[in-house]
Design an enzyme around this catalytic site. Structure first.
Site, mmCIF file in Angstrom:
data_model
loop_
_atom_site.group_PDB
_atom_site.id
_atom_site.type_symbol
_atom_site.label_atom_id
_atom_site.label_comp_id
_atom_site.label_asym_id
_atom_site.label_seq_id
_atom_site.Cartn_x
_atom_site.Cartn_y
_atom_site.Cartn_z
ATOM 1 N N LYS A 11 0.858 -1.189 0.000
ATOM 2 C CA LYS A 11 0.000 0.000 0.000
ATOM 3 C C LYS A 11 0.886 1.228 0.000
ATOM 4 C CE LYS A 11 -4.457 1.158 0.407
ATOM 5 N NZ LYS A 11 -5.488 0.609 -0.509
ATOM 6 N N THR A 58 -4.145 -4.986 0.884
ATOM 7 C CA THR A 58 -3.465 -3.703 1.048
ATOM 8 C C THR A 58 -4.272 -2.768 1.951
ATOM 9 O OG1 THR A 58 -4.423 -2.699 -0.944
ATOM 10 C CG2 THR A 58 -2.378 -3.950 -1.208
ATOM 11 N N ARG A 177 30.632 31.529 -10.192
ATOM 12 C CA ARG A 177 29.297 31.256 -10.721
ATOM 13 C C ARG A 177 28.306 31.095 -9.576
ATOM 14 N NH1 ARG A 177 29.074 24.792 -12.400
ATOM 15 N NH2 ARG A 177 29.909 23.998 -10.424
ATOM 16 N N GLN A 229 31.001 17.841 -7.345
ATOM 17 C CA GLN A 229 31.542 16.546 -6.941
ATOM 18 C C GLN A 229 32.411 16.667 -5.689
ATOM 19 O OE1 GLN A 229 31.267 17.678 -10.044
ATOM 20 N NE2 GLN A 229 31.125 16.024 -11.562
ATOM 21 N N HIS A 257 20.840 25.614 -12.912
ATOM 22 C CA HIS A 257 21.659 26.609 -13.602
ATOM 23 C C HIS A 257 20.996 27.982 -13.655
ATOM 24 C CE1 HIS A 257 24.319 23.398 -14.825
ATOM 25 N NE2 HIS A 257 23.308 22.751 -15.368
#
Length: 295
Positions: A11, A58, A177, A229, A257
């Site tokens: 469920k 369920t 940036r 990263q 971005h």
């Protein structure tokens, strides 16, 4: 010849709200969550022979979640998910594995005239606290906790350069940036043998959630990021150091971005590089960076 190679059912999207009322002070605390349950076991004949005698309905799963929410604490979610998952494995001998997912939605207490209101709340963002628990018969309880949907942005302090350049590369290198992402950070705990072992560690779950969230935001804000990263790896290292009972940390960070808008076509207005002030937020496509760091 056809053969059933795997099967599970359950469920999903069980909405649960629970309120705790302090009769002496009048203060109320609320928790709202969405619960999903999946069962595995000796259920093959329900698929291959239309044999419903092995099926836990369920709807029964939904009712079980409601009843257990009434009978047990539902915070921290790691404990409640462990209670629900273990219930199905212990109650039904032919069910050998139960997985429970919980999404806890934000309700933050209102401050009115400088004082916390006893029973009024607001939702201050889409961020959720998530838990995935699997109880495996004879093998213990696996728990993954997570911060999800935490939207963060910093307007400087991020760079990206030195990447592979070849005939397919159009991206310019940048030393400064905007960096924005929607954080999905998870951490897997060492295996617990029983629900009582989970219960004994209740204080650790809230501490880990707060710690992981704080580490994520502090590192995001203060790191002079050479790449998503490298920044996420630093986050993983710190969470592993802060929570000894965690065996692995994972991040999934979509890169949201913001592109400079060249306005030089209009009266020579400068809006690129060091002069950039107005940007165009992008929806997609977007970068997606993921990692798992283990001990």
């Amino acid at each position: 010849m056809a053969k059933l190679s795997s099967a599970q059912y359950g469920k999903d999207n069980i909405r649960v709200y629970k309120v705790h009322k302090d009769q002496q002070t009048g203060v109320q605390d609320v928790v709202e969550m969405t619960v999903g349950v999946l069962l595995q076991g000796e259920i093959e004949t329900s698929y291959t022979q239309a044999d419903n005698s092995v099926v836990v309905a369920t709807d029964s799963m939904k009712q079980t979640v409601y009843l257990l929410a009434k009978l047990h604490p539902i915070t921290p979610p790691e404990l409640f998910a462990s209670i629900v998952a273990s219930h199905f494995v212990e109650k039904y001998k032919h069910i050998h594995s139960a997985s429970v997912k919980i999404i806890t939605h934000r309700w933050t207490r209102m401050t009115i005239d400088g004082k916390p209101h006893p029973y009024s709340f607001f939702r201050d963002g889409a961020e959720t606290r998530n838990v995935e628990v699997t109880a495996n018969e004879g093998k213990g309880i696996e728990i993954r906790s997570a911060v999800s949907g935490l939207l963060v942005l910093k307007s400087t302090g991020s760079a990206f350069h030195g990447f592979i350049r070849d005939e397919f590369t159009a991206l310019e290198e940048v030393s400064d940036r905007i960096l924005s992402t929607e954080v999905d950070c998870g951490w897997a705990w060492n295996t617990f043998d029983t629900v009582k072992d989970v219960e004994a560690s209740v204080s650790k779950f809230n501490e880990a959630w707060s710690g992981a969230r704080d580490i994520t935001m502090k590192t995001f804000a203060e790191d002079e990021s050479a790449s998503v990263q490298n920044t996420m790896y630093k986050m993983c290292e710190q969470i592993l150091a802060a929570v000894p009972m965690v065996k692995a940390v994972d991040y999934s960070l979509p890169n949201k971005h913001y592109f400079e808008i060249d306005m030089s076509w209009h009266k020579g207005i400068k809006n690129t590089g060091k002069d950039a002030e107005v940007y165009a937020p992008q929806s997609n496509p977007n970068g997606l960076i993921e990692c798992t760091v283990s001990r």
